[in-house]
Design a protein around this motif. Structure first.
Motif, PDB file in Angstrom:
ATOM      1  N   UNK A 127      -0.868   7.622  16.052  1.00  0.00           N
ATOM      2  CA  UNK A 127      -0.693   9.081  16.074  1.00  0.00           C
ATOM      3  C   UNK A 127       0.608   9.519  15.396  1.00  0.00           C
ATOM      4  N   UNK A 128       1.517   8.585  15.136  1.00  0.00           N
ATOM      5  CA  UNK A 128       2.775   8.915  14.470  1.00  0.00           C
ATOM      6  C   UNK A 128       2.653   8.866  12.941  1.00  0.00           C
ATOM      7  N   UNK A 129       1.464   8.533  12.445  1.00  0.00           N
ATOM      8  CA  UNK A 129       1.201   8.488  11.009  1.00  0.00           C
ATOM      9  C   UNK A 129       0.356   9.684  10.591  1.00  0.00           C
ATOM     10  N   UNK A 130       0.534  10.139   9.360  1.00  0.00           N
ATOM     11  CA  UNK A 130      -0.328  11.190   8.811  1.00  0.00           C
ATOM     12  C   UNK A 130      -1.689  10.585   8.468  1.00  0.00           C
ATOM     13  N   UNK A 131      -2.667  11.444   8.130  1.00  0.00           N
ATOM     14  CA  UNK A 131      -4.006  10.961   7.790  1.00  0.00           C
ATOM     15  C   UNK A 131      -3.987   9.996   6.611  1.00  0.00           C
ATOM     16  N   UNK A 132      -3.225  10.356   5.573  1.00  0.00           N
ATOM     17  CA  UNK A 132      -3.131   9.492   4.394  1.00  0.00           C
ATOM     18  C   UNK A 132      -2.484   8.157   4.700  1.00  0.00           C
ATOM     19  N   UNK A 133      -1.436   8.187   5.551  1.00  0.00           N
ATOM     20  CA  UNK A 133      -0.745   6.954   5.939  1.00  0.00           C
ATOM     21  C   UNK A 133      -1.650   6.056   6.784  1.00  0.00           C
ATOM     22  N   UNK A 134      -2.449   6.667   7.655  1.00  0.00           N
ATOM     23  CA  UNK A 134      -3.380   5.877   8.484  1.00  0.00           C
ATOM     24  C   UNK A 134      -4.415   5.192   7.596  1.00  0.00           C
TER      25      UNK A 134
ATOM     26  N   UNK B 246       0.816  -1.219   0.000  1.00  0.00           N
ATOM     27  CA  UNK B 246       0.000   0.000   0.000  1.00  0.00           C
ATOM     28  C   UNK B 246       0.854   1.276   0.000  1.00  0.00           C
ATOM     29  N   UNK B 247       2.140   1.125  -0.233  1.00  0.00           N
ATOM     30  CA  UNK B 247       2.993   2.291  -0.453  1.00  0.00           C
ATOM     31  C   UNK B 247       3.622   2.908   0.777  1.00  0.00           C
ATOM     32  N   UNK B 248       3.755   2.134   1.852  1.00  0.00           N
ATOM     33  CA  UNK B 248       4.415   2.649   3.058  1.00  0.00           C
ATOM     34  C   UNK B 248       5.862   2.162   3.067  1.00  0.00           C
TER      35      UNK B 248
END
Length: 367
Positions: A175-182, A161-163
């Motif tokens: 909480x350490x991820x951005x909205x898009x990453x979550x 998924x591109x992480x």
């Protein structure tokens, strides 16, 4: 072969297996969902029907409160009390979903059908690492898999998924991820057990347009690899045009129009669909073209009208619209609309055809 290539092969094999099983993945017939509150019965979904095949992407469009999410929760067995399915059927690969026990539904969710929710921040547990949650999702549905193998699969899905830097990301908290990453994590969690059906409930609503485009591109890519069926719930018609094959337009718990995405955008036949399209900004519009809002407010679902629910807001409203719900009329192949205007047009067409046929027969007699 690296992890992503290996996982791509697994997804490709799963897609071939699905193709061999037939075309119809999901069939919903006359589904009714109600919420029994102290104030009365809220008829959230009022008799909707549709089919979804393997590899198809169907968009369900409508404003807030139209019943889009509740019909999805009914499919997944996630309706919260006091909500109940009071009528209709849901058939998944020939099996009656509504007849399944709680244990069978637990097995069904994840391995055969998965759901991505609207807000990833509230869907992910803040006190567990992302890796822990992905591993738990996999081991809940696959009792034989070891923790080490589950961790490997989880890292593969995050890469898919591109992480990047997945070993580090597995140990981090939501909480350490951005909205898009979550949201990417939620997609990975939904797909980790290779489901045949994915329900995405407004997965891009809380994201900015750049991240939204990336998530849509990711979902299209994964859908091509897995050949899974997708139900994409949204109120954004731009998203529908980007990803969907066919569309169901919902208003006040009913499907008012269904058809292929091109039919809905270029040949809309229900006044509500036309209203949605007119209120949407267009890149090819004139510079000073005004957007036309849909006047009025949605109906009270505690006391829904006897007739068409859109009638009080419709500029074409007739007396019969207020008295009786219109039947679905076939506009074209796979394209139907529940509107009295279309019913009258069909009757006029049939009358004209019958009159023409009578004239032709009379002419032959005279000859």
């Amino acid at each position: 072969m690296d992890n992503v290539q290996q996982h791509d092969k697994e997804l490709h094999d799963a897609a071939h297996e699905r193709d061999a099983q037939g075309e119809k993945l999901l069939e919903v017939k006359d589904l009714h969902v109600s919420f029994f509150t102290p104030a009365g019965e809220v008829k959230a979904v009022g008799g909707i029907s549709y089919e979804l095949g393997y590899g198809e992407v169907m968009g369900i469009v409508g404003e807030s409160g139209s019943g889009k999410s509740q019909e999805a929760y009914a499919i997944m067995g996630l309706l919260q009390s006091p909500g109940k399915v009071i009528g209709g059927s849901i058939t998944f690969e020939g099996e009656d979903v509504l007849a399944k026990t709680r244990e069978e539904m637990t097995e069904f969710r994840g391995t055969r059908a998965a759901m991505i929710f609207q807000n990833p921040m509230t869907s992910l547990n803040p006190v567990y690492t992302v890796g822990n949650q992905l591993i738990e999702a996999l081991r809940t549905h696959d009792k034989k898999i070891s923790k080490k193998e589950a961790a490997r699969r989880a890292m593969e899905m995050l890469e898919l998924v591109g992480i990047n830097n997945v070993a580090k990301r597995m140990k981090q908290y939501p909480h350490e991820f951005s909205g898009g990453m979550r949201q990417r994590v939620m997609i990975a969690m939904g797909l980790i057990c290779h489901p045949k059906l994915l329900i995405a409930d407004e997965p891009t609503t809380a994201l900015d347009v750049t991240i939204q485009a990336q998530i849509l591109e990711l979902m299209k890519d994964l859908q091509k690899k897995t050949h899974m069926g997708i139900i994409f719930i949204t109120h954004n018609l731009g998203v529908v045009a980007e990803i969907c094959d066919k569309v169901s337009v919902m208003y006040a718990g009913k499907i008012v129009e269904q058809g292929a995405v091109n039919d809905i955008f270029y040949k809309p036949s229900h006044p509500y669909t036309l209203g949605l399209l007119r209120s949407m900004p267009r890149v090819d519009a004139d510079e000073h073209e005004r957007l036309i809002p849909i006047e009025g407010t949605p109906v009270d679902m505690l006391n829904p009208p006897d007739g068409c629910p859109f009638a009080p807001r419709c500029e074409h409203c007739m007396k019969i619209c207020l008295q009786k719900m219109p039947p679905h009329v076939e506009i074209g192949e796979g394209h139907k609309s529940a509107c009295w205007l279309r019913v009258l047009e069909k009757k006029k067409g049939e009358a004209f055809g019958a009159e023409g046929g009578a004239e032709e027969r009379q002419s032959k007699k005279e000859d």
